[in-house]
Design a protein around this motif. Structure first.
Motif, short mmCIF file in Angstrom:
data_model
loop_
_atom_site.label_atom_id
_atom_site.label_comp_id
_atom_site.label_asym_id
_atom_site.label_seq_id
_atom_site.Cartn_x
_atom_site.Cartn_y
_atom_site.Cartn_z
N GLY A 149 0.83 -1.20 0.00
CA GLY A 149 0.00 0.00 0.00
C GLY A 149 0.85 1.24 0.00
N GLY A 150 0.20 2.37 0.02
CA GLY A 150 0.89 3.65 -0.04
C GLY A 150 1.31 4.14 1.32
N ASP A 151 1.00 5.37 1.59
CA ASP A 151 1.41 6.03 2.84
C ASP A 151 0.59 5.51 4.01
OD1 ASP A 151 3.22 7.54 1.43
OD2 ASP A 151 1.77 9.13 1.05
N ILE A 152 1.17 4.56 4.75
CA ILE A 152 0.43 3.97 5.87
C ILE A 152 1.24 4.02 7.16
CG2 ILE A 152 -1.01 2.46 4.47
CD1 ILE A 152 0.93 0.16 5.11
N GLU A 153 2.20 4.93 7.25
CA GLU A 153 3.06 4.95 8.42
C GLU A 153 2.28 5.26 9.68
OE1 GLU A 153 6.64 7.58 10.26
OE2 GLU A 153 6.83 7.02 8.16
N THR A 154 2.39 4.38 10.66
CA THR A 154 1.81 4.55 11.99
C THR A 154 2.79 3.93 12.97
OG1 THR A 154 -0.41 4.29 11.08
CG2 THR A 154 -0.20 4.11 13.45
N LYS A 155 3.03 4.58 14.07
CA LYS A 155 3.97 4.07 15.07
C LYS A 155 3.23 3.25 16.12
CE LYS A 155 7.53 6.97 13.96
NZ LYS A 155 8.66 6.50 13.29
N PHE A 156 3.85 2.13 16.50
CA PHE A 156 3.31 1.24 17.50
C PHE A 156 4.38 0.96 18.55
CE2 PHE A 156 0.52 0.65 13.98
CZ PHE A 156 -0.72 0.35 14.53
N THR A 157 3.95 0.49 19.72
CA THR A 157 4.85 0.12 20.79
C THR A 157 4.75 -1.38 21.01
OG1 THR A 157 4.58 2.26 21.88
CG2 THR A 157 5.38 0.45 23.24
N LEU A 158 5.88 -2.06 21.03
CA LEU A 158 5.91 -3.49 21.29
C LEU A 158 5.63 -3.72 22.77
CD1 LEU A 158 6.55 -6.37 20.23
CD2 LEU A 158 8.93 -5.94 20.88
N THR A 159 4.61 -4.54 23.08
CA THR A 159 4.24 -4.77 24.47
C THR A 159 4.52 -6.20 24.93
OG1 THR A 159 1.96 -5.34 23.89
CG2 THR A 159 2.43 -3.02 24.40
N LYS A 160 4.64 -7.14 23.98
CA LYS A 160 4.83 -8.53 24.39
C LYS A 160 5.36 -9.34 23.21
CE LYS A 160 2.05 -12.17 26.59
NZ LYS A 160 0.67 -12.51 26.98
N LEU A 164 5.66 -19.49 20.62
CA LEU A 164 4.61 -20.50 20.74
C LEU A 164 4.90 -21.60 19.73
CD1 LEU A 164 1.66 -17.97 20.91
CD2 LEU A 164 2.66 -19.20 22.84
N GLY A 165 5.74 -22.54 20.13
CA GLY A 165 6.20 -23.54 19.18
C GLY A 165 7.08 -22.85 18.16
N GLN A 166 6.72 -22.97 16.89
CA GLN A 166 7.49 -22.32 15.83
C GLN A 166 6.94 -20.95 15.45
OE1 GLN A 166 10.50 -23.24 14.27
NE2 GLN A 166 10.45 -24.34 16.21
N LEU A 167 5.91 -20.49 16.14
CA LEU A 167 5.37 -19.15 15.87
C LEU A 167 6.00 -18.12 16.81
CD1 LEU A 167 1.52 -19.64 15.47
CD2 LEU A 167 3.17 -19.13 13.69
N ALA A 168 6.23 -16.94 16.29
CA ALA A 168 6.59 -15.79 17.12
C ALA A 168 5.36 -14.91 17.19
CB ALA A 168 7.76 -15.02 16.50
N MET A 169 4.83 -14.71 18.39
CA MET A 169 3.63 -13.89 18.57
C MET A 169 4.09 -12.52 19.08
SD MET A 169 0.50 -14.37 18.07
CE MET A 169 -1.09 -13.72 18.39
N LEU A 170 3.82 -11.48 18.28
CA LEU A 170 4.22 -10.12 18.62
C LEU A 170 2.96 -9.30 18.90
CD1 LEU A 170 6.81 -9.54 15.75
CD2 LEU A 170 7.22 -10.50 18.03
N HIS A 171 2.97 -8.58 20.01
CA HIS A 171 1.84 -7.74 20.40
C HIS A 171 2.30 -6.27 20.35
CE1 HIS A 171 -0.62 -11.03 22.32
NE2 HIS A 171 0.57 -11.60 22.20
N TYR A 172 1.57 -5.47 19.62
CA TYR A 172 1.88 -4.04 19.50
C TYR A 172 0.61 -3.23 19.79
CZ TYR A 172 6.01 -5.35 16.71
OH TYR A 172 7.19 -5.87 16.26
N ILE A 173 0.78 -2.06 20.40
CA ILE A 173 -0.33 -1.13 20.55
C ILE A 173 0.07 0.20 19.95
CG2 ILE A 173 -1.38 -2.21 22.58
CD1 ILE A 173 0.00 -0.05 24.30
N LYS A 174 -0.96 0.93 19.45
CA LYS A 174 -0.70 2.21 18.81
C LYS A 174 -0.16 3.20 19.84
CE LYS A 174 -3.92 3.59 16.06
NZ LYS A 174 -5.11 4.23 15.49
N LYS A 175 0.85 3.97 19.43
CA LYS A 175 1.43 5.00 20.33
C LYS A 175 0.45 6.12 20.55
CE LYS A 175 6.35 4.65 19.92
NZ LYS A 175 7.58 5.36 19.64
#
Length: 175
Positions: A149-160, A164-175
């Motif tokens: 997509g085009g201009d979609i820049e949004t900043k998030f904060t990594l919280t967790k 989980l086995g072979q999955l990496a579960m990343l949790h982000y919330i909007k700044k």
């Protein structure tokens, strides 16, 4: 003060950001070794509404299982179908206006299930409040991209971060 409902994008993706093969299949994700339910049960406790695009709805309806979201209010964005069926109300209106109105109604959080085209509209309009990304250990190289997509820049904060086995579960919330 009333708590505003949040839009959560909980979705599986390849390392290179694809959410499905070109034919909308997910065998690469389904075959990934996992532990537990990837936070799926916890997500379902937080929400009372699901939102998805028509192609995603059709894929889910095509699974050889009962429709899994009958306990939730279902909205399906579509330009080809109007009205309702036994599971969902079809929406053909401005995404930002509809979601802004929906978030102002009382209720729990809202899960944006997919797909790629609808997610891009949410990105473009800065509507996603929280990401829960399950990253599978595969590079697909092609398919349906989550991020095109085009201009979609949004900043998030990594919280967790969870393994989980072979999955990496990343949790982000909007700044």
């Amino acid at each position: 003060m009333k708590q505003e409902r949040k839009i959560i994008l909980y979705i599986g993706t390849s390392i290179d950001g694809f959410i499905a093969n070109e034919d909308d299949t997910l065998e690469w994700l389904e075959s990934t070794e996992i532990e537990g339910d990837n936070g799926y049960s916890a997500l379902l406790e937080r929400i009372d509404t699901v939102v998805m695009g028509k192609k995603t709805y059709d894929v889910i309806r095509g699974f050889d299982i009962d429709y899994p979201y009958t306990n939730f209010t279902n909205y399906v964005f579509s330009t080809s179908v109007e009205g309702k069926d036994e599971y969902a109300e079809f929406v053909n209106e401005n995404v930002k206006r509809f979601i802004t109105d929906l978030k102002e109604q009382p209720g729990k959080d809202i899960w944006l299930i997919g797909g790629g085209n609808l997610a891009r509209e949410f990105f473009k309009e800065n509507l996603i409040d929280e990401f829960q990304l399950a990253i599978a250990p595969i590079v697909l190289g092609k398919g349906i991209s989550l991020y095109t997509g085009g201009d979609i820049e949004t900043k998030f904060t990594l919280t967790k971060v969870e393994k989980l086995g072979q999955l990496a579960m990343l949790h982000y919330i909007k700044k």
